[in-house]
Design a protein around this motif. Structure first.
Motif, PDB file in Angstrom:
ATOM      1  N   UNK A  94       0.824  -1.165  -0.111  1.00 40.31           N
ATOM      2  CA  UNK A  94      -0.035   0.030  -0.248  1.00 40.31           C
ATOM      3  C   UNK A  94       0.690   1.313   0.060  1.00 40.31           C
ATOM      4  N   UNK A  95       0.936   1.846  -1.208  1.00 39.02           N
ATOM      5  CA  UNK A  95       1.969   3.021  -1.269  1.00 39.02           C
ATOM      6  C   UNK A  95       1.125   4.322  -0.662  1.00 39.02           C
ATOM      7  N   UNK A  96       1.728   5.211  -0.105  1.00 38.01           N
ATOM      8  CA  UNK A  96       1.507   6.400   0.399  1.00 38.01           C
ATOM      9  C   UNK A  96       0.936   7.422  -0.717  1.00 38.01           C
ATOM     10  N   UNK A  97      -0.339   7.371  -1.215  1.00 41.64           N
ATOM     11  CA  UNK A  97      -0.677   8.136  -2.440  1.00 41.64           C
ATOM     12  C   UNK A  97      -1.721   9.237  -1.840  1.00 41.64           C
ATOM     13  N   UNK A  98      -1.512  10.438  -2.664  1.00 41.97           N
ATOM     14  CA  UNK A  98      -2.672  11.488  -2.346  1.00 41.97           C
ATOM     15  C   UNK A  98      -3.760  11.061  -3.277  1.00 41.97           C
ATOM     16  N   UNK A  99      -4.928  11.980  -2.922  1.00 41.74           N
ATOM     17  CA  UNK A  99      -6.053  11.868  -3.846  1.00 41.74           C
ATOM     18  C   UNK A  99      -5.728  12.324  -5.144  1.00 41.74           C
ATOM     19  N   UNK A 100      -4.945  13.215  -5.405  1.00 40.43           N
ATOM     20  CA  UNK A 100      -4.570  13.575  -6.807  1.00 40.43           C
ATOM     21  C   UNK A 100      -3.807  12.435  -7.412  1.00 40.43           C
ATOM     22  N   UNK A 101      -2.834  11.836  -6.595  1.00 40.42           N
ATOM     23  CA  UNK A 101      -2.122  10.637  -7.330  1.00 40.42           C
ATOM     24  C   UNK A 101      -3.110   9.553  -7.838  1.00 40.42           C
ATOM     25  N   UNK A 102      -4.077   9.177  -7.014  1.00 40.12           N
ATOM     26  CA  UNK A 102      -5.051   8.266  -7.469  1.00 40.12           C
ATOM     27  C   UNK A 102      -5.971   8.756  -8.709  1.00 40.12           C
ATOM     28  N   UNK A 103      -6.334   9.930  -8.639  1.00 37.60           N
ATOM     29  CA  UNK A 103      -7.378  10.273  -9.729  1.00 37.60           C
ATOM     30  C   UNK A 103      -6.579  10.392 -11.030  1.00 37.60           C
ATOM     31  N   UNK A 104      -5.151  10.432 -10.887  1.00 33.67           N
ATOM     32  CA  UNK A 104      -4.122  10.275 -12.191  1.00 33.67           C
ATOM     33  C   UNK A 104      -4.181   8.808 -12.670  1.00 33.67           C
ATOM     34  N   UNK A 105      -4.456   8.026 -12.055  1.00 35.24           N
ATOM     35  CA  UNK A 105      -3.831   6.597 -12.452  1.00 35.24           C
ATOM     36  C   UNK A 105      -4.842   6.000 -13.377  1.00 35.24           C
ATOM     37  N   UNK A 106      -4.376   5.118 -14.343  1.00 33.78           N
ATOM     38  CA  UNK A 106      -5.165   4.756 -15.349  1.00 33.78           C
ATOM     39  C   UNK A 106      -5.878   3.373 -14.503  1.00 33.78           C
ATOM     40  N   UNK A 107      -7.111   3.100 -15.165  1.00 30.60           N
ATOM     41  CA  UNK A 107      -7.606   2.064 -14.331  1.00 30.60           C
ATOM     42  C   UNK A 107      -7.287   0.747 -14.298  1.00 30.60           C
ATOM     43  N   UNK A 108      -6.441   0.416 -15.275  1.00 36.88           N
ATOM     44  CA  UNK A 108      -5.739  -0.871 -15.100  1.00 36.88           C
ATOM     45  C   UNK A 108      -4.899  -1.004 -13.777  1.00 36.88           C
ATOM     46  N   UNK A 109      -3.971   0.088 -13.617  1.00 34.04           N
ATOM     47  CA  UNK A 109      -3.234   0.210 -12.353  1.00 34.04           C
ATOM     48  C   UNK A 109      -4.088   0.214 -11.158  1.00 34.04           C
ATOM     49  N   UNK A 110      -5.126   1.323 -11.293  1.00 29.14           N
ATOM     50  CA  UNK A 110      -5.916   1.488 -10.233  1.00 29.14           C
ATOM     51  C   UNK A 110      -6.938   0.144  -9.750  1.00 29.14           C
ATOM     52  N   UNK A 111      -7.044  -0.405 -10.636  1.00 32.78           N
ATOM     53  CA  UNK A 111      -7.909  -1.629 -10.355  1.00 32.78           C
ATOM     54  C   UNK A 111      -6.866  -2.741  -9.531  1.00 32.78           C
ATOM     55  N   UNK A 112      -5.709  -2.781  -9.990  1.00 33.95           N
ATOM     56  CA  UNK A 112      -4.543  -3.742  -9.028  1.00 33.95           C
ATOM     57  C   UNK A 112      -4.526  -2.965  -7.780  1.00 33.95           C
ATOM     58  N   UNK A 113      -4.620  -1.732  -7.636  1.00 42.12           N
ATOM     59  CA  UNK A 113      -4.401  -0.979  -6.243  1.00 42.12           C
ATOM     60  C   UNK A 113      -5.553  -1.234  -5.505  1.00 42.12           C
ATOM     61  N   UNK A 114      -6.870  -1.301  -5.771  1.00 44.30           N
ATOM     62  CA  UNK A 114      -7.838  -1.501  -5.151  1.00 44.30           C
ATOM     63  C   UNK A 114      -8.000  -2.906  -4.871  1.00 44.30           C
ATOM     64  N   UNK A 115      -7.655  -3.861  -5.461  1.00 47.51           N
ATOM     65  CA  UNK A 115      -7.588  -5.190  -4.886  1.00 47.51           C
ATOM     66  C   UNK A 115      -6.711  -5.378  -3.782  1.00 47.51           C
ATOM     67  N   UNK A 116      -5.516  -4.597  -3.937  1.00 44.49           N
ATOM     68  CA  UNK A 116      -4.469  -4.680  -2.690  1.00 44.49           C
ATOM     69  C   UNK A 116      -4.980  -4.054  -1.551  1.00 44.49           C
ATOM     70  N   UNK A 117      -5.740  -3.055  -1.833  1.00 42.47           N
ATOM     71  CA  UNK A 117      -6.366  -2.107  -0.838  1.00 42.47           C
ATOM     72  C   UNK A 117      -7.540  -3.125   0.146  1.00 42.47           C
ATOM     73  N   UNK A 118      -8.336  -3.815  -0.536  1.00 43.29           N
ATOM     74  CA  UNK A 118      -9.143  -4.593  -0.124  1.00 43.29           C
ATOM     75  C   UNK A 118      -8.580  -5.753   0.906  1.00 43.29           C
ATOM     76  N   UNK A 119      -7.680  -6.363   0.167  1.00 40.87           N
ATOM     77  CA  UNK A 119      -6.826  -7.411   0.882  1.00 40.87           C
ATOM     78  C   UNK A 119      -6.288  -6.601   2.236  1.00 40.87           C
ATOM     79  N   UNK A 120      -5.565  -5.634   2.164  1.00 39.68           N
ATOM     80  CA  UNK A 120      -4.657  -4.940   2.917  1.00 39.68           C
ATOM     81  C   UNK A 120      -5.656  -4.511   4.258  1.00 39.68           C
ATOM     82  N   UNK A 121      -7.018  -4.100   3.868  1.00 39.40           N
ATOM     83  CA  UNK A 121      -7.823  -3.559   5.000  1.00 39.40           C
ATOM     84  C   UNK A 121      -8.316  -4.720   5.853  1.00 39.40           C
ATOM     85  N   UNK A 122      -8.634  -5.992   5.430  1.00 46.12           N
ATOM     86  CA  UNK A 122      -8.828  -6.842   6.159  1.00 46.12           C
ATOM     87  C   UNK A 122      -7.717  -7.268   6.988  1.00 46.12           C
TER      88      UNK A 122
END
Length: 656
Positions: free
Chosen positions: A249-277
């Motif tokens: 889980x990288x330390x990203x700002x909201x601006x960093x997230x909004x600039x990400x392509x969906x393919x990268x963002x999709x992977x980050x969301x999966x990591x976030x879901x796992x990381x949260x649990x």
């Protein structure tokens, strides 16, 4: 002489004053003009001054003893090199050091009492004791941090039983505007969104917990609790940062997230879901236990330290969730956002327990706010999905009349939505009525769906939304069918696509939501389109095999010219259908077989009957092969080539 009592020293610790007072009293006792009362008073004074001399000597001895002990423990404490860990040496030396610091603590307390009565010397000694204690505490603080760091247990989330399996996850990366087959079965729920088990691990080796508790106790009882808390918070904050790093889980700002392509963002969301649990259910639960074990004996200190240690990491994770929630509402993101919503909703009770105190209120408040914003994003993205279905336009007809990618995408999409029925019913429940789209206002298909909505087996908010979406899809498909010039192909296309919709609904959760009436209605629809296809394709061909018009005017004899023309036209028409419709595709094997059988029954029976009656009338049957190119068996076999999606041509009869 009554003033002799004023000679008694007011400060029992002043030896010089006591000696001077005794000298004066004894000088007075030698006077010859003393009354008995005065002599008695002087004797009493002399006795009291002697007692004070003894007490003063005792205090002097106590101070000297304290000073000697201070010299000893100072030497003991100072003998340790600041770069050397006491606890790494041996248990015996660690015990000796604890005893030395404990003794300084006790001596400091004793000197604090003495300094109130014993003057400057005791105060100087007290100041020295404080310096020695401070030196000892500084070393203990170093040892406390060192033990926490050196005995940190490795964190290995890949060994946990609820880790996500990359091979089990297929991403919904195709957008609704892409018309290809890649969308088929490309939507699946993230396997990490539910079912994680909760357990606690040792973040620090259990063997050193007693040492850490002992050091903390020494520091707290010596009023060095602030230094102890700061040391704990600093070390454990670094450990939690490392945990997030391990969880990718990288330390990203909201601006960093909004600039990400969906393919990268999709992977980050999966990591976030796992990381949260893992972070909440395992790491925070384990961190809470560690904090309680070490600092649990000191009131609310453990809760405060836990919150200070973990709230930064929690807010970092929540910040990512917030960035997703406020991002563009695109249909391909809906399932990931739903996963995020469900995971956070599932974890909020844990978060409220962990951050129940005032110091953790920011985490509690933010977690609820992020959950609310994710819910709003789900609703907005869901509505955007229907808009995308409605606005999907085509300028060219779909080749082969098969199942349109839009149909596959939408039906697979809403089928996956049923996995989130409870969540979507909750989030969509505040809409009293699903907003009608501009397209649906003039659509007879949507009107028919709305008329039958009351008979659905499910009146849940999600069911109503799904009925509306399927209606919008049908309206869109009806428009796409009009891109074909061939009327038969229009019905063929709609038959294929509505049949596909029915197959996706039957035997799935969609069936329970849309209802049996929906299934029966759409079964009739695609069957009606199949019959309309047959009429549009074969009626004109079968007209060549009718008896009407083949007789000579005014007689019952068959016109050979008309008969030859009939067979010639039938052959040409059949060959044209064969050339076109072998390129048409029915993906569903059962539908393909059923339509072939239906066509075969009509065509072969009519052909066999017509040929049986009139083949011999073509020049007495002598040259019938010139006109009757195909036997009924040939036609039967040719019909088996239809609807395979591979165009073929007939030039010569295929005898078998």
């Amino acid at each position: 002489m009554a003033d002799c009592k004023s000679l008694i020293p007011t400060n029992e610790g002043d030896d010089h004053v006591i000696a001077a007072a005794k000298h004066i009293v004894r000088a007075l006792e030698t006077s010859k003009n003393l009354t008995d009362d005065v002599k008695k008073i002087l004797a009493d004074l002399d006795s009291r001054l002697s007692t004070m001399t003894v007490l003063s000597a005792n205090k002097r001895g106590e101070i000297n003893e304290i000073e000697e002990r201070l010299n000893f423990v100072q030497e003991k404490i100072a003998s340790w090199d600041s770069d050397q860990s006491i606890w790494d040496s041996s248990p015996e030396e660690a015990s000796e050091y604890r005893q030395a610091v404990g003794e300084v603590q006790r001596l400091t307390e004793n000197l604090g009492v003495l300094s109130l009565n014993e003057g400057e010397e005791a105060t100087k000694l007290l100041n020295r004791a404080h310096s020695i204690l401070q030196m000892g505490m500084a070393k203990l603080e170093e040892e406390f941090s060192h033990i926490l760091i050196q005995n940190r247990q490795p964190f290995e989330p890949e060994h946990m039983s609820f880790r996500s399996s990359e091979e089990d996850i297929v991403d919904a990366e195709s957008t609704i505007s892409v018309e290809d087959d890649s969308v088929n079965d490309s939507l699946r729920r993230d396997s990490t969104s539910k079912g994680a088990e909760e357990f606690i691990i040792d973040l620090v080796h259990p063997d050193v917990i007693p040492d850490l508790k002992c050091i903390a106790s020494l520091m707290f009882t010596s009023n060095y609790d602030r230094e102890c808390r700061q040391a704990y918070i600093s070390v454990r904050k670094d450990a939690l940062d490392e945990c997030l790093f391990i969880l990718e889980m990288e330390k990203l700002s909201i601006e960093d997230v909004l600039r990400m392509e969906w393919s990268s963002l999709n992977g980050m969301i999966k990591k976030w879901i796992r990381a949260m649990k893992i972070f909440v259910r395992v790491y925070l639960a384990s961190e809470k236990r560690l904090c309680d074990e070490i600092l649990g004996e000191f009131g609310s200190v453990n809760s405060v330290c836990f919150a200070e240690v973990s709230k930064g990491s929690m807010l970092q994770l929540l910040n990512f969730g917030d960035a997703i929630a406020v991002g563009p509402r695109q249909p391909e993101k809906l399932f990931r956002i739903l996963d995020m919503y469900e995971v956070l909703a599932e974890l909020i009770p844990d978060i409220e327990i962990f951050f129940s105190d005032e110091v953790g209120s920011s985490v509690r408040i933010e977690s609820h706010e992020v959950l609310r914003r994710l819910g709003d994003s789900v609703k907005g993205t869901f509505l955007e999905f229907e808009n995308a279905v409605e606005s999907n336009t085509s300028t060219n007809p779909f080749a082969g009349g098969g199942i349109h990618p839009l149909t596959k995408y939408v039906m697979n999409y809403i089928k996956v939505l049923t996995d989130y029925s409870d969540t979507l019913d909750l989030l969509l429940g505040d809409h009293d009525e699903y907003p009608a789209s501009p397209l649906s206002n003039t659509s007879s298909i949507v009107e028919e769906e709305q008329e039958n909505r009351c008979s659905s087996t499910s009146n849940s908010p999600l069911a109503q939304h799904l009925q509306s979406i399927t209606s919008v899809l049908e309206t869109n498909l009806d428009g796409k069918s009009r891109l074909y010039r061939d009327e038969a192909l229009q019905h063929f296309f709609l038959m294929n696509n509505i049949c596909y919709m029915v197959q996706k609904v039957k035997g799935s959760e969609l069936g329970a939501l849309l209802g049996d009436d929906w299934i029966r209605q759409h079964n009739r629809k695609f069957q009606q389109h199949a019959m309309s296809y047959e009429r549009a394709t074969w009626s004109s061909i079968l007209s060549f095999l009718k008896e009407e018009g083949i007789f000579n005017p005014g007689s019952n004899s068959v016109s050979k010219t008309v008969l030859k023309e009939r067979f010639r036209n039938f052959n040409l028409a059949f060959e044209e259908v064969y050339r076109n419709q072998t390129g048409w595709l029915i993906p569903d094997p059962q539908l393909r077989e059923d339509l072939r059988i239906s066509v075969s029954v009509k065509v072969i029976q009519a052909y066999r009957t017509f040929m049986g009656r009139h083949a011999s009338q073509l020049d007495g049957g002598k040259y019938s092969d010139r006109y009757i190119k195909y036997s009924s068996d040939d036609l039967q076999n040719f019909l088996l080539d239809l609807f395979e999606g591979s165009p073929k041509s007939l030039h010569y009869p295929r005898r078998r």
